[in-house]
Design a protein around this motif. Structure first.
Motif, PDB file in Angstrom:
ATOM      1  N   MET A   1       0.886  -1.265  -0.060  1.00 53.36           N
ATOM      2  CA  MET A   1       0.004   0.014  -0.060  1.00 53.36           C
ATOM      3  C   MET A   1       0.794   1.238  -0.068  1.00 53.36           C
ATOM      4  SD  MET A   1      -3.022  -1.237   2.696  1.00 53.36           S
ATOM      5  CE  MET A   1      -4.049  -2.462   2.666  1.00 53.36           C
ATOM      6  N   ALA A   2       1.707   1.090   0.773  1.00 49.90           N
ATOM      7  CA  ALA A   2       2.921   2.407   1.031  1.00 49.90           C
ATOM      8  C   ALA A   2       3.600   2.823  -0.403  1.00 49.90           C
ATOM      9  CB  ALA A   2       3.809   2.121   1.952  1.00 49.90           C
ATOM     10  N   LEU A   3       4.043   1.699  -1.057  1.00 62.74           N
ATOM     11  CA  LEU A   3       4.545   1.545  -2.309  1.00 62.74           C
ATOM     12  C   LEU A   3       3.718   2.215  -3.490  1.00 62.74           C
ATOM     13  CD1 LEU A   3       6.611  -1.742  -2.281  1.00 62.74           C
ATOM     14  CD2 LEU A   3       7.539   0.393  -2.241  1.00 62.74           C
ATOM     15  N   GLN A   4       2.490   1.719  -3.377  1.00 64.23           N
ATOM     16  CA  GLN A   4       1.534   2.323  -4.345  1.00 64.23           C
ATOM     17  C   GLN A   4       1.160   3.714  -4.096  1.00 64.23           C
ATOM     18  OE1 GLN A   4       0.790   0.820  -7.023  1.00 64.23           O
ATOM     19  NE2 GLN A   4      -0.713   2.315  -7.875  1.00 64.23           N
ATOM     20  N   ALA A   5       1.259   4.215  -2.885  1.00 62.98           N
ATOM     21  CA  ALA A   5       0.976   5.345  -2.378  1.00 62.98           C
ATOM     22  C   ALA A   5       2.048   6.352  -2.990  1.00 62.98           C
ATOM     23  CB  ALA A   5       0.815   5.514  -1.056  1.00 62.98           C
ATOM     24  N   LYS A   6       3.304   5.962  -2.783  1.00 60.33           N
ATOM     25  CA  LYS A   6       4.407   6.819  -3.234  1.00 60.33           C
ATOM     26  C   LYS A   6       4.390   6.906  -4.615  1.00 60.33           C
ATOM     27  CE  LYS A   6       9.227   7.113  -3.654  1.00 60.33           C
ATOM     28  NZ  LYS A   6      10.788   6.131  -3.463  1.00 60.33           N
ATOM     29  N   LYS A   7       3.858   5.741  -5.525  1.00 54.10           N
ATOM     30  CA  LYS A   7       4.071   5.749  -7.027  1.00 54.10           C
ATOM     31  C   LYS A   7       2.768   6.667  -7.626  1.00 54.10           C
ATOM     32  CE  LYS A   7       3.376   2.371 -10.761  1.00 54.10           C
ATOM     33  NZ  LYS A   7       3.093   0.972 -11.215  1.00 54.10           N
ATOM     34  N   GLU A   8       1.719   6.860  -6.744  1.00 47.31           N
ATOM     35  CA  GLU A   8       0.457   7.820  -7.234  1.00 47.31           C
ATOM     36  C   GLU A   8       0.681   9.215  -6.850  1.00 47.31           C
ATOM     37  OE1 GLU A   8      -3.213   6.080  -7.073  1.00 47.31           O
ATOM     38  OE2 GLU A   8      -2.506   4.035  -7.808  1.00 47.31           O
ATOM     39  N   GLY A   9       1.746   9.453  -5.779  1.00 46.33           N
ATOM     40  CA  GLY A   9       2.070  10.831  -5.779  1.00 46.33           C
ATOM     41  C   GLY A   9       1.302  11.290  -4.462  1.00 46.33           C
ATOM     42  N   PHE A  10       0.755  10.514  -3.429  1.00 42.41           N
ATOM     43  CA  PHE A  10       0.227  10.806  -2.228  1.00 42.41           C
ATOM     44  C   PHE A  10       1.311  11.338  -1.382  1.00 42.41           C
ATOM     45  CE2 PHE A  10      -2.925   7.976  -3.907  1.00 42.41           C
ATOM     46  CZ  PHE A  10      -4.045   8.590  -3.537  1.00 42.41           C
ATOM     47  N   LYS A  11       0.977  12.424  -0.631  1.00 41.90           N
ATOM     48  CA  LYS A  11       1.896  13.082   0.289  1.00 41.90           C
ATOM     49  C   LYS A  11       2.231  12.116   1.587  1.00 41.90           C
ATOM     50  CE  LYS A  11       2.142  16.746   3.825  1.00 41.90           C
ATOM     51  NZ  LYS A  11       1.403  17.974   4.304  1.00 41.90           N
ATOM     52  N   GLY A  12       1.204  11.092   2.038  1.00 41.81           N
ATOM     53  CA  GLY A  12       1.578  10.316   2.940  1.00 41.81           C
ATOM     54  C   GLY A  12       0.566   9.295   3.268  1.00 41.81           C
ATOM     55  N   ILE A  13       0.761   8.150   4.353  1.00 44.37           N
ATOM     56  CA  ILE A  13      -0.152   7.152   4.476  1.00 44.37           C
ATOM     57  C   ILE A  13      -0.332   7.307   5.916  1.00 44.37           C
ATOM     58  CG2 ILE A  13       1.711   5.553   4.357  1.00 44.37           C
ATOM     59  CD1 ILE A  13      -0.239   3.547   3.270  1.00 44.37           C
ATOM     60  N   ILE A  14      -1.472   6.922   6.303  1.00 40.45           N
ATOM     61  CA  ILE A  14      -1.891   6.921   7.730  1.00 40.45           C
ATOM     62  C   ILE A  14      -2.483   5.346   8.144  1.00 40.45           C
ATOM     63  CG2 ILE A  14      -3.334   7.616   9.701  1.00 40.45           C
ATOM     64  CD1 ILE A  14      -3.736  10.177   8.016  1.00 40.45           C
TER      65      ILE A  14
END
Length: 511
Positions: free
Chosen positions: A124-137
């Motif tokens: 999930m974190a890897l995909q969040a970074k790939k799609e340009g999200f600022k952070g993950i909670i």
């Protein structure tokens, strides 16, 4: 009011971003749509109880929660937190000062608002970074594995109130520091504890240096399991890329929680089912062969495994991946592992034993071996006969026995040679065992005398074409350990010696 919150779904070992749209308007019903499973549908009751217990009200208006894309099945209770935050924001009980679309939010809720750990935090974190999200909670228990991802803010929370206060601007959440990967270098086990068995330890060194599959055959109590358990101590340390791959798989099945710093050693019982070994299920999950990614899969007492379970190993061993197909989707699980197997030579265990007599009836040895198919045997690079250790060696001085650290240095040196050799290859190759036919012809150049010796061995032992390729790969690894480029008779002869337990050779020992 319409609010969008972003979550994530895991399919295979990869994550897909899920948009959770919550709309509160005129009406009285609660609708949860977007192909949720039963665990997601039940979230309505958990979320309602949590919202009441933390001092807010569940809206009695028409509430629609849409989880898009709608053609992907949403599984598990990890969507509790984003749905709850969306309901509070859409009902105007929460007015975020931060843009919620900058974050991926996931977590399972207890009835008092405490967060429970989820599966698949790293993908999930890897995909969040790939799609340009600022952070993950995420729940605090999952933060360590997600923090491996550079360039993404990871917020660890323990209660839903922390997220509400953060979004309101009443309280600050600080992202946890990035975790810098450091492979484990010390082990509880050591090859120095293995007395004698120099031929077997040499085979293990070659297997570790080239990533080769290995089979040990010997009577009960000769040390097969003891030696296999110490193989990870001489393998090269996990690289960052390998650590991420391995942690992703363990994260998907909920067995990670933190970064994996040692190569996996999986030892399933011989009663394991085909699906548990290869992976699958209604919602496909990785099996033991994928959990052994970048590590060792040890099958003790190989003939005792079901033949169907052993046969499913053939394709993953060759292609280094498992493909699970369902009507609506197909997932690939990586399965780049070293197979280490052990077995008794016959049902009683004492065939070809130097001191004890075999009591099996005629033909029992061949029947026992027939439980392992020829194609599977061909895919095992090294076959080693393990003999009892003489009593004189049992009291051998520890100083005369090589420690794992010494052997490991030679293995790492050989792997470095292979890394240089394969650095320009189109597909990532870590070791000699992963070479294809084209690379065999390119990198396994034989001197004339070595080619003559190999041709004679093929005719005398009646080896298959696959066995021929395996001998070339093993000889290439032996040459790398010796630091030589061209393969001579010494390397070919040693590689052939490790094929002496081929099916045709066993017939020579029949009573």
């Amino acid at each position: 009011m319409l609010i969008k919150i972003f979550g994530s779904a895991v399919q295979g070992v990869e994550a897909i971003t899920i948009t959770i749209e919550v709309n509160v308007g005129q009406g009285t019903q609660f609708y949860l749509v977007g192909l949720p499973d039963n665990a997601v549908k039940e979230s309505e009751y958990r979320i309602e109880t949590v919202i009441k217990n933390i001092g807010y009200k569940m809206p009695r208006l028409r509430t629609i929660v849409n989880m898009a894309p709608a053609d992907i099945r949403k599984v598990g209770a990890a969507y509790d937190l984003p749905i709850a935050v969306g309901i509070l924001a859409a009902s105007k009980q929460l007015t975020p000062v931060y843009d919620t679309t900058q974050f991926v939010i996931m977590g399972e809720l207890s009835l008092d608002g405490t967060l429970r750990p989820i599966r698949g935090a790293l993908p999930m974190a890897l995909q969040a970074k790939k799609e340009g999200f600022k952070g993950i909670i995420l729940p605090a228990q999952n933060a360590a594995e997600a923090a491996m991802v550079d360039g993404l803010e990871v917020y660890a929370v323990q209660h839903i109130n922390e997220i509400i206060s953060f979004l309101k601007g009443e309280e600050k959440l600080h992202p946890i520091p990035p975790i810098h990967y450091a492979p484990q270098q010390t082990f509880d086990l050591d090859f120095a504890e293995v007395k004698g068995q120099y031929f077997v330890k040499r085979g293990m060194e070659i297997a570790a240096a080239g990533g080769h599959n290995i089979l040990m055959v010997g009577a009960p109590g000769v040390g097969k399991t003891m030696i296999a358990q110490r193989l990870p101590t001489i393998l090269p340390p996990l690289t960052l890329q390998e650590a991420l791959e391995t942690t992703k798989i363990h994260s998907v099945v909920g067995k990670a929680g933190q970064v994996i710093t040692t190569r996996p050693f999986r030892c399933p019982h011989h009663t394991i089912s085909d699906v548990a070994l290869v992976g699958g299920g209604s919602t496909p999950q990785p099996g033991e062969i994928s959990l052994a990614q970048n590590g060792v899969l040890f099958l003790d007492e190989l003939p005792e495994f079901k033949s169907t379970a052993l046969e499913v190993l053939r394709q993953p061993m060759e292609e280094r991946k498992v493909t699970i197909s369902r009507i609506n989707f197909t997932v690939d699980f990586p399965s780049s592992f070293m197979l280490v197997a052990s077995m008794n030579p016959c049902p009683c265990g004492y065939f070809n034993h130097p001191l004890k007599h075999c009591c099996c009836p005629p033909g029992a040895v061949q029947k026992y071996l027939n439980k392992i198919s020829g194609p599977l045997m061909d895919r095992i690079d090294l076959h080693i006969e393990v003999t009892p250790v003489p009593p004189s060696l049992m009291i051998e001085d520890d100083k005369l026995t090589e420690a794992s650290a010494v052997i490991r240095e030679r293995v790492i040196a050989a792997r470095n040679i292979q890394a240089q050799r394969f650095k320009n290859e189109r597909y990532v190759i870590f070791c000699n065992a992963q070479m294809n036919n084209k690379q065999l012809h390119l990198y396994c150049r034989l001197l004339p005398k070595a080619r003559t010796l190999l041709d004679r061995a093929m005719k005398h032992l009646h080896l298959s074409a696959r066995a021929y390729n395996r001998i070339l790969k093993v000889s290439r690894t032996i040459a790398d350990l010796a630091g030589v480029e061209e393969i001579d008779t010494a390397q070919i002869a040693e590689a052939i010696e490790f094929r002496k337990l081929d099916r045709e050779s066993w017939g020579q020992y029949q009573c």
